[in-house]
Design an enzyme around this catalytic site. Sequence first.
Site, mmCIF file in Angstrom:
data_model
loop_
_atom_site.group_PDB
_atom_site.id
_atom_site.type_symbol
_atom_site.label_atom_id
_atom_site.label_comp_id
_atom_site.label_asym_id
_atom_site.label_seq_id
_atom_site.Cartn_x
_atom_site.Cartn_y
_atom_site.Cartn_z
ATOM 1 N N LYS A 160 -65.590 -21.510 41.556
ATOM 2 C CA LYS A 160 -65.605 -22.681 42.437
ATOM 3 C C LYS A 160 -64.984 -22.374 43.796
ATOM 4 O O LYS A 160 -65.562 -22.683 44.838
ATOM 5 C CB LYS A 160 -64.848 -23.849 41.779
ATOM 6 C CG LYS A 160 -65.450 -24.371 40.501
ATOM 7 C CD LYS A 160 -64.703 -25.583 39.979
ATOM 8 C CE LYS A 160 -63.256 -25.290 39.663
ATOM 9 N NZ LYS A 160 -63.080 -24.275 38.603
ATOM 10 N N GLU A 186 -52.859 -26.873 44.634
ATOM 11 C CA GLU A 186 -53.216 -25.471 44.835
ATOM 12 C C GLU A 186 -52.074 -24.555 44.398
ATOM 13 O O GLU A 186 -50.897 -24.883 44.524
ATOM 14 C CB GLU A 186 -53.500 -25.211 46.315
ATOM 15 C CG GLU A 186 -54.832 -25.709 46.792
ATOM 16 C CD GLU A 186 -55.939 -24.738 46.433
ATOM 17 O OE1 GLU A 186 -56.133 -23.747 47.142
ATOM 18 O OE2 GLU A 186 -56.607 -24.984 45.421
ATOM 19 N N ARG A 187 -52.435 -23.388 43.896
ATOM 20 C CA ARG A 187 -51.458 -22.330 43.694
ATOM 21 C C ARG A 187 -51.120 -21.751 45.069
ATOM 22 O O ARG A 187 -51.982 -21.638 45.933
ATOM 23 C CB ARG A 187 -52.010 -21.234 42.789
ATOM 24 C CG ARG A 187 -52.458 -21.732 41.428
ATOM 25 C CD ARG A 187 -53.215 -20.646 40.681
ATOM 26 N NE ARG A 187 -53.739 -21.135 39.407
ATOM 27 C CZ ARG A 187 -54.899 -21.743 39.256
ATOM 28 N NH1 ARG A 187 -55.673 -21.955 40.314
ATOM 29 N NH2 ARG A 187 -55.306 -22.145 38.069
#
Length: 465
Positions: A160, A186-187
């Site tokens: 993705k 988000e990381r």
Amino acid sequence: MSPGPFVGHVCAVRGTVVEVRFEAGLPPIGSGISCTTQQNGEVAGEVYAHNSPDTVRVIAIDSARGLRRGDRVTSDGTPLSIPVGPRLLGRVVDLRGRPLDGRPLLDGPPHIPLRRRPPGARERRTTNDVYETGIKVIDLFCPLTHGGRAAVFGGAGVGKTIVLTEFIHNAVEVLEGVTVFAGIGERSREGVELFEELKRRGVMDRSVLIFGQMNEAPGARFLVGLAALSAAEYFRDVERRDVLFVIDNVYRHVQAGMEVSGMLGRMPSRVGYQPTLAADLAELEERITATHEGDMVSLQAVYVPADDYSDPAIKHAFWHLDSALVLSREIAAEGLYPAVDPLASWSKALDVSIVGERHVRIVEEAQGVLGRYQELRDIIAMLGMDELSAEDRELVARARKLRSYLTQPFVVSEAFTGRPGRRVPLVQTLSDVEGILAGRYDRCGERELFMLGGLDELSPEPVHG
């Protein structure tokens, strides 16, 4: 005008839910508040409920660690806001505009609220103009339109974010406006990689990255998408610029809303989701549109838990979209990237009045061939190709060539694949697919079509297979 300022003190702390007693009057629901702690400085939050004539319930958007009963709380009665305008370009910030890139603070006006009403029916601008991405499988099966909402659906590890990043790269090269990226849950590694990629490509000066990272409080992750939308809306409506609005990941927005709902003590709904699931998604999605002031094109990533497309959050997300790109774990396992499933993906733009009769006809023929190939796969696995009729063997060969052709080397994955990225115009994609379906490439082996741009890259004397 707000009747503030309001002054109070903390009377209870439960995780990131804070109860505050005010001395004279209560700030309105949705107001921003600021708690001053002795250890960690300021803790910001948003008023979610009035519990009694003198107390409110607040969801902290910063860590509540170190917050104690009796700590001083202030509010001016205005909603949480984010600094907006050209000064945001090239910056990496959080939902309140505080810098994450080590650069100076964004002081002074203008600021606009995180929560805003979506444009009215008269303000919206509908258009049937197709937005080319340069990615063959998207432009063919899931064409995007200006002002439309498109999403990439898939489970973990099917690509993705790679599709999203390639889309940004292709779009920014020809975009005269700005890109606003909302990183929800988000990381930190992913955020750094995106920043470095945009900087390396020389387009960071036309981009804004707004993050609510995975380690942050659920209140921050829930609001960061709305904050990024406010920044995008300012560029669209005030600066009158075209906006590319990208979200990664909408499901993390839903998850954060579920955590906030649980902390507020609401009874969970289906599969444990918050009872306000539909409203929470609508609050985000309904603001994404083109107006008479400017254009907005949106692409979103949506994580599919356990690859279950019947999940309530996924079904609600589908309702708001104009195009859906469904990524398949089975196709990814075969090494075919981008792993878009052409039979499960769809777009409202696949209409004769929008893309034209030829495009619709080619898509219908391609889906027919791929669908028949899917039906024959079990027979091939058990009995082999020899048991098929000559007509079906020909169809299977063309279907496999088409699947190979729909793979594409991406610019953002050059370092991993060793292949230079390719951007393919829609007119060439249509011509190539039409040729494959008509049998003009029957003498080519399917591997010759793998990871190409257009078929004009084929060698003059292909190896037959």
